[in-house]
Motif scaffolding. Structure first.
Motif, PDB file in Angstrom:
ATOM      1  N   GLY A  19     -12.728  -1.162  -3.576  1.00 29.02           N
ATOM      2  CA  GLY A  19     -11.766  -1.802  -4.458  1.00 29.02           C
ATOM      3  C   GLY A  19     -12.383  -2.569  -5.602  1.00 29.02           C
ATOM      4  O   GLY A  19     -13.562  -2.913  -5.599  1.00 29.02           O
ATOM      5  N   LYS A  79     -12.852   1.668   2.727  1.00 32.22           N
ATOM      6  CA  LYS A  79     -12.099   1.069   1.637  1.00 32.22           C
ATOM      7  C   LYS A  79     -13.053   0.718   0.498  1.00 32.22           C
ATOM      8  O   LYS A  79     -14.171   0.255   0.727  1.00 32.22           O
ATOM      9  N   LEU A 107      -7.430  -4.396  -6.184  1.00 28.81           N
ATOM     10  CA  LEU A 107      -6.824  -3.072  -6.262  1.00 28.81           C
ATOM     11  C   LEU A 107      -7.784  -2.148  -5.511  1.00 28.81           C
ATOM     12  O   LEU A 107      -8.971  -2.084  -5.841  1.00 28.81           O
ATOM     13  N   TYR A 108      -7.276  -1.470  -4.472  1.00 24.55           N
ATOM     14  CA  TYR A 108      -8.195  -0.727  -3.604  1.00 24.55           C
ATOM     15  C   TYR A 108      -7.658   0.649  -3.238  1.00 24.55           C
ATOM     16  O   TYR A 108      -6.472   0.942  -3.365  1.00 24.55           O
ATOM     17  N   ALA A 109      -8.592   1.468  -2.749  1.00 19.25           N
ATOM     18  CA  ALA A 109      -8.255   2.789  -2.207  1.00 19.25           C
ATOM     19  C   ALA A 109      -8.802   2.846  -0.782  1.00 19.25           C
ATOM     20  O   ALA A 109      -9.871   2.314  -0.487  1.00 19.25           O
ATOM     21  N   THR A 110      -8.025   3.470   0.099  1.00 13.66           N
ATOM     22  CA  THR A 110      -8.488   3.689   1.469  1.00 13.66           C
ATOM     23  C   THR A 110      -8.668   5.186   1.697  1.00 13.66           C
ATOM     24  O   THR A 110      -7.968   6.011   1.108  1.00 13.66           O
ATOM     25  N   ILE A 138      -3.570   3.948  -1.688  1.00  8.25           N
ATOM     26  CA  ILE A 138      -3.897   2.990  -2.751  1.00  8.25           C
ATOM     27  C   ILE A 138      -3.127   1.707  -2.449  1.00  8.25           C
ATOM     28  O   ILE A 138      -1.956   1.756  -2.060  1.00  8.25           O
ATOM     29  N   GLU A 169       0.837  -1.188   0.000  1.00  5.53           N
ATOM     30  CA  GLU A 169       0.000   0.000   0.000  1.00  5.53           C
ATOM     31  C   GLU A 169       0.878   1.246   0.000  1.00  5.53           C
ATOM     32  O   GLU A 169       1.939   1.261   0.622  1.00  5.53           O
TER      33      GLU A 169
END
Length: 183
Positions: free
Chosen positions: A99, A97, A82-85, A43, A34
């Motif tokens: 993703g 979160k 694939l994620y965003a926090t 991300i 991350e």
């Protein structure tokens, strides 16, 4: 190193047969990396380096006095997210979160006709809410609840185009405990 538990359920339909819904509980491990762009936004990429295997399902058919047995088993491989926090500044340690999820679906069937359904790839999304606490030496621990939903797919028998298998309504709820190190 991260551990997570996820419950996956969905409906599998084979033409000419009843719909079957199956729910399983999996304890799985994954790894993640991350990048924190600001104090609020990050991300990341989460990857499960092993397969999640379903139980083998058996179907016995009788035609004119003779019986044939068909079996099918499915492996979910290369599960990647694939994620965003988004840190919630007003509540220190709390984050949301979102993703994009992708997984390979490998069908392992033994059909009396010699046919096969092939493999496919499913994609979908995940949403989560968690809490992160820093411990010492740039190490942190997270607790997270999440939801995942995958798109469905339909596969046609390679020997008989009138037969197909459809996987639809695949969803999962999970809880995870993560331990990480910041660099």
């Amino acid at each position: 190193l991260m551990q997570k538990s996820i419950s996956i359920s969905g409906i599998v339909t084979r033409s000419g047969f009843k719909n079957r819904s199956k729910s399983n509980l999996y304890g799985i491990g994954s790894i993640f990396a991350e990048v924190q762009f600001t104090d609020v936004v990050g991300i990341g990429l989460d990857y499960v380096p092993h397969s999640l295997d379903t139980e083998t399902t058996e179907n016995v058919q009788t035609d004119g006095g003779s019986s044939v047995t068909n079996t099918v088993q499915v492996d979910f491989e290369n599960l990647a997210t694939l994620y965003a926090t988004l840190q919630i500044p007003a509540l220190e340690g709390l984050y949301a979160k979102v993703g994009y999820v992708q997984v390979d679906v490998i069908t392992n069937e033994n059909l009396a006709t010699g046919g096969a359904y092939g493999d496919t790839e499913l994609d979908g999304y995940t949403l989560g809410l968690g809490y992160q606490r820093d411990i010492q030496n740039d190490t942190f621990v997270r607790v997270e609840a999440n939801y995942m939903e995958l798109d469905g797919a339909s596969l046609t028998n390679q020997n008989d185009s009138t037969k197909s298998v459809t996987a639809d309504g695949i969803t999962g709820y999970g809880a995870r405990l993560s331990i990480g190190k910041s660099f």
